[in-house]
Design an enzyme around this catalytic site. Structure first.
Site, PDB file in Angstrom:
ATOM      1  N   HIS A 109     -22.163 -45.118   2.872  1.00  0.00           N
ATOM      2  CA  HIS A 109     -22.485 -46.728   3.705  1.00  0.00           C
ATOM      3  C   HIS A 109     -24.116 -47.314   3.238  1.00  0.00           C
ATOM      4  O   HIS A 109     -24.813 -48.324   3.758  1.00  0.00           O
ATOM      5  CB  HIS A 109     -22.643 -47.087   5.450  1.00  0.00           C
ATOM      6  N   SER A 177     -20.891 -39.908  16.080  1.00  0.00           N
ATOM      7  CA  SER A 177     -19.975 -40.273  17.267  1.00  0.00           C
ATOM      8  C   SER A 177     -18.454 -40.415  17.212  1.00  0.00           C
ATOM      9  O   SER A 177     -17.728 -40.566  17.906  1.00  0.00           O
ATOM     10  CB  SER A 177     -20.680 -42.016  18.090  1.00  0.00           C
TER      11      SER A 177
HETATM   12  C1  BV8 Z   1     -13.669 -50.798   6.003  1.00  0.00           C
HETATM   13  C2  BV8 Z   1     -24.482 -49.338   7.345  1.00  0.00           C
HETATM   14  C3  BV8 Z   1     -11.578 -51.225   4.616  1.00  0.00           C
HETATM   15  C4  BV8 Z   1     -25.067 -50.269   8.126  1.00  0.00           C
HETATM   16  C5  BV8 Z   1     -21.934 -48.755   9.112  1.00  0.00           C
HETATM   17  C6  BV8 Z   1     -11.617 -55.445  11.568  1.00  0.00           C
HETATM   18  C7  BV8 Z   1     -12.345 -55.495  10.248  1.00  0.00           C
HETATM   19  C8  BV8 Z   1     -12.608 -54.936   9.120  1.00  0.00           C
HETATM   20  C9  BV8 Z   1     -13.123 -53.540   9.762  1.00  0.00           C
HETATM   21  C10 BV8 Z   1     -11.971 -53.034  10.451  1.00  0.00           C
HETATM   22  C11 BV8 Z   1     -12.613 -53.938  11.736  1.00  0.00           C
HETATM   23  N1  BV8 Z   1     -12.272 -53.643  12.878  1.00  0.00           N
HETATM   24  C12 BV8 Z   1     -11.600 -52.102  12.425  1.00  0.00           C
HETATM   25  C13 BV8 Z   1     -12.498 -51.472  11.667  1.00  0.00           C
HETATM   26  C14 BV8 Z   1     -12.893 -51.116  10.234  1.00  0.00           C
HETATM   27  C15 BV8 Z   1     -14.411 -50.920  10.787  1.00  0.00           C
HETATM   28  C16 BV8 Z   1     -15.127 -49.783  12.206  1.00  0.00           C
HETATM   29  O1  BV8 Z   1     -14.610 -48.802  12.190  1.00  0.00           O
HETATM   30  N2  BV8 Z   1     -15.515 -50.715  13.508  1.00  0.00           N
HETATM   31  C17 BV8 Z   1     -15.366 -49.921  14.514  1.00  0.00           C
HETATM   32  C18 BV8 Z   1     -16.087 -50.339  15.469  1.00  0.00           C
HETATM   33  C19 BV8 Z   1     -14.240 -49.414  14.848  1.00  0.00           C
HETATM   34  N3  BV8 Z   1     -15.375 -50.088   9.562  1.00  0.00           N
HETATM   35  C20 BV8 Z   1     -15.472 -50.864   8.640  1.00  0.00           C
HETATM   36  O2  BV8 Z   1     -15.456 -52.308   8.761  1.00  0.00           O
HETATM   37  C21 BV8 Z   1     -15.826 -50.102   7.705  1.00  0.00           C
HETATM   38  N4  BV8 Z   1     -15.069 -50.673   6.077  1.00  0.00           N
HETATM   39  O3  BV8 Z   1     -12.997 -50.304   6.988  1.00  0.00           O
HETATM   40  O4  BV8 Z   1     -13.548 -51.534   5.555  1.00  0.00           O
HETATM   41  C22 BV8 Z   1     -11.505 -52.296   4.075  1.00  0.00           C
HETATM   42  C23 BV8 Z   1     -10.582 -51.984   3.184  1.00  0.00           C
HETATM   43  C24 BV8 Z   1     -10.083 -52.444   2.142  1.00  0.00           C
HETATM   44  C25 BV8 Z   1     -10.816 -53.657   1.747  1.00  0.00           C
HETATM   45  C26 BV8 Z   1     -11.948 -53.916   2.322  1.00  0.00           C
HETATM   46  C27 BV8 Z   1     -12.562 -53.591   3.671  1.00  0.00           C
HETATM   47  C28 BV8 Z   1     -17.383 -50.128   6.929  1.00  0.00           C
HETATM   48  C29 BV8 Z   1     -17.974 -49.363   8.506  1.00  0.00           C
HETATM   49  C30 BV8 Z   1     -19.220 -49.497   7.988  1.00  0.00           C
HETATM   50  C31 BV8 Z   1     -20.192 -50.808   8.769  1.00  0.00           C
HETATM   51  N5  BV8 Z   1     -21.221 -49.717   8.396  1.00  0.00           N
HETATM   52  N6  BV8 Z   1     -23.623 -48.488   8.591  1.00  0.00           N
HETATM   53  C32 BV8 Z   1     -26.541 -50.139   9.188  1.00  0.00           C
HETATM   54  O5  BV8 Z   1     -26.014 -48.858   9.067  1.00  0.00           O
HETATM   55  O6  BV8 Z   1     -27.493 -50.649   9.328  1.00  0.00           O
HETATM   56  S1  BV8 Z   1     -21.729 -48.705  10.785  1.00  0.00           S
HETATM   57  C33 BV8 Z   1     -23.038 -47.599  11.528  1.00  0.00           C
HETATM   58  O7  BV8 Z   1     -22.660 -47.560  12.479  1.00  0.00           O
HETATM   59  C34 BV8 Z   1     -23.370 -46.353  10.708  1.00  0.00           C
HETATM   60  O8  BV8 Z   1     -23.577 -46.161   9.356  1.00  0.00           O
HETATM   61  C35 BV8 Z   1     -22.309 -45.277  11.561  1.00  0.00           C
HETATM   62  O9  BV8 Z   1     -21.786 -44.760  10.494  1.00  0.00           O
HETATM   63  C36 BV8 Z   1     -22.115 -46.030  12.436  1.00  0.00           C
HETATM   64  C37 BV8 Z   1     -22.714 -45.226  13.564  1.00  0.00           C
HETATM   65  O10 BV8 Z   1     -22.239 -43.675  13.610  1.00  0.00           O
HETATM   66  P1  BV8 Z   1     -23.016 -42.937  13.919  1.00  0.00           P
HETATM   67  O11 BV8 Z   1     -23.530 -42.366  12.935  1.00  0.00           O
HETATM   68  O12 BV8 Z   1     -21.671 -42.266  14.483  1.00  0.00           O
HETATM   69  O13 BV8 Z   1     -23.880 -43.383  14.421  1.00  0.00           O
HETATM   70  P2  BV8 Z   1     -23.982 -42.785  17.019  1.00  0.00           P
HETATM   71  O14 BV8 Z   1     -25.406 -43.624  17.360  1.00  0.00           O
HETATM   72  O15 BV8 Z   1     -22.860 -44.148  16.928  1.00  0.00           O
HETATM   73  O16 BV8 Z   1     -23.447 -41.080  17.450  1.00  0.00           O
HETATM   74  C38 BV8 Z   1     -24.860 -40.952  17.075  1.00  0.00           C
HETATM   75  C39 BV8 Z   1     -23.487 -38.964  17.395  1.00  0.00           C
HETATM   76  O17 BV8 Z   1     -24.794 -38.169  16.977  1.00  0.00           O
HETATM   77  C40 BV8 Z   1     -23.204 -39.137  18.984  1.00  0.00           C
HETATM   78  O18 BV8 Z   1     -22.606 -38.818  18.866  1.00  0.00           O
HETATM   79  C41 BV8 Z   1     -24.669 -38.278  19.192  1.00  0.00           C
HETATM   80  O19 BV8 Z   1     -23.755 -37.703  21.082  1.00  0.00           O
HETATM   81  C42 BV8 Z   1     -24.964 -37.790  18.347  1.00  0.00           C
HETATM   82  N7  BV8 Z   1     -26.784 -36.727  18.317  1.00  0.00           N
HETATM   83  C43 BV8 Z   1     -27.969 -37.764  19.249  1.00  0.00           C
HETATM   84  N8  BV8 Z   1     -28.751 -37.053  19.111  1.00  0.00           N
HETATM   85  C44 BV8 Z   1     -28.333 -35.850  18.111  1.00  0.00           C
HETATM   86  C45 BV8 Z   1     -27.193 -35.994  17.828  1.00  0.00           C
HETATM   87  N9  BV8 Z   1     -26.321 -34.171  17.670  1.00  0.00           N
HETATM   88  C46 BV8 Z   1     -27.321 -34.132  16.992  1.00  0.00           C
HETATM   89  N10 BV8 Z   1     -28.010 -33.693  17.135  1.00  0.00           N
HETATM   90  C47 BV8 Z   1     -29.054 -34.478  18.148  1.00  0.00           C
HETATM   91  N11 BV8 Z   1     -30.300 -34.345  18.125  1.00  0.00           N
END
Ligand code: BV8
Length: 228
Positions: A109, A177
């Site tokens: 990312h 997550s």
């Molecule tokens: C793609 C960078 C395809 C920026 C990020 C409509 C249109 C287009 C695409 C889509 C669409 N609908 C859905 C999609 C797909 C979309 C998607 O998945 N959407 C979701 C909302 C459903 N994905 C995309 O768009 C991706 N691209 O699909 O392209 C394509 C194909 C052809 C041509 C063109 C395109 C791109 C997705 C990337 C987005 N960018 N980040 C930035 O960081 O600001 S995403 C961002 O959020 C992060 O990078 C990360 O991936 C995500 C959050 O996830 P996590 O890292 O898991 O963080 P989170 O807070 O959610 O969870 C933390 C976890 O840690 C928890 O489980 C917690 O319990 C745990 N935790 C907490 N503390 C601890 C712990 N664990 C252990 N120890 C601890 N102490």
């Protein structure tokens, strides 16, 4: 673990939580009442570039004030000592894996400490703000953007990631997550390939049911225990 040869590790915001970097779940919506899906999109950038630049400038500044934690250090030790194949695929845009000493790292990312010029498409190591529209060091255009993959944009190095999954014997997911694709789909891809899957996360995630084994706890404790 000696019989396992190729490992793919996926990390998410949870591995950096104990370093003091908010995860999206914690920070989600807290930052100026915007969800990451709103500010981390090309449309959001189009709509209000200053808002998005400030969002990333603040995170770029913050990441330089924190340090890797025992989870990053344990993965870096694995990277140094593991003779088999290893790829750390991180969704995180911080540089804590590298600062802990890991080298086999892919930022699918993008990275906070990199700026992308949409005009000449060159990337530049960048530690300062982008809000003041600095000139691109290569082409002097004043349009540098954060070098991160927004929603709707293609993640980086997907071919390399899928090749690593195809030759993996073990897939370990740490601190994510399972909310964002394609990263959230890696575990089911791995299972279809017959790869052993393990989740290390603070709590059960959206994808926990996909894993052969899922352990709950802080990464700073679980990852060193797993690497040992
Ligand atoms: C793609 C960078 C395809 C920026 C990020 C409509 C249109 C287009 C695409 C889509 C669409 N609908 C859905 C999609 C797909 C979309 C998607 O998945 N959407 C979701 C909302 C459903 N994905 C995309 O768009 C991706 N691209 O699909 O392209 C394509 C194909 C052809 C041509 C063109 C395109 C791109 C997705 C990337 C987005 N960018 N980040 C930035 O960081 O600001 S995403 C961002 O959020 C992060 O990078 C990360 O991936 C995500 C959050 O996830 P996590 O890292 O898991 O963080 P989170 O807070 O959610 O969870 C933390 C976890 O840690 C928890 O489980 C917690 O319990 C745990 N935790 C907490 N503390 C601890 C712990 N664990 C252990 N120890 C601890 N102490």
């Amino acid at each position: 673990m000696a019989e396992l040869r190729n490992i793919v590790v996926l990390t998410g915001a949870g591995i950096s939580a104990e370093s003091g970097i908010d995860t999206f779940r914690d920070a989600g919506g807290l930052w100026e009442k915007h969800r990451v899906e709103d500010v981390a999109t090309p449309q959001g950038y189009e709509r209000d570039p200053a808002l998005v630049q400030r969002f990333y400038d603040a995170r770029r500044e913050a990441v330089q004030k924190v340090a890797p934690n025992p989870a990053h250090e344990a993965l870096a030790r694995l990277d140094r000592e593991w003779e088999g194949g290893l790829l750390i695929v991180t969704q995180n845009v911080d540089d804590l894996h590298e600062r802990a000493g890991a080298s086999r790292v892919v930022h699918m990312h993008g990275e906070l400490l990199s700026a992308l010029c949409p005009i000449c498409e060159r990337r530049h190591h960048w530690t300062g703000p982008l809000i003041d529209r600095p000139e691109c060091p290569s082409c002097e255009a004043r349009s540098l953007r954060p070098d991160v993959v927004w929603f709707g944009e293609m993640p980086y190095q997907m071919d390399r990631i899928y090749a690593a999954l195809r030759s993996a014997h073990l897939f370990v997911s740490i601190g994510t997550s399972g909310a964002v694709y394609p990263a959230a789909g890696f575990v089911s891809d791995a299972r279809e390939l017959g790869v052993k899957t393990l989740e290390l996360n603070l709590e059960r995630s959206e994808g926990s049911h996909w894993f052969h084994e899922s352990r709950q706890g802080p990464a700073g404790k679980l990852v060193p225990e797993w690497v040992e």
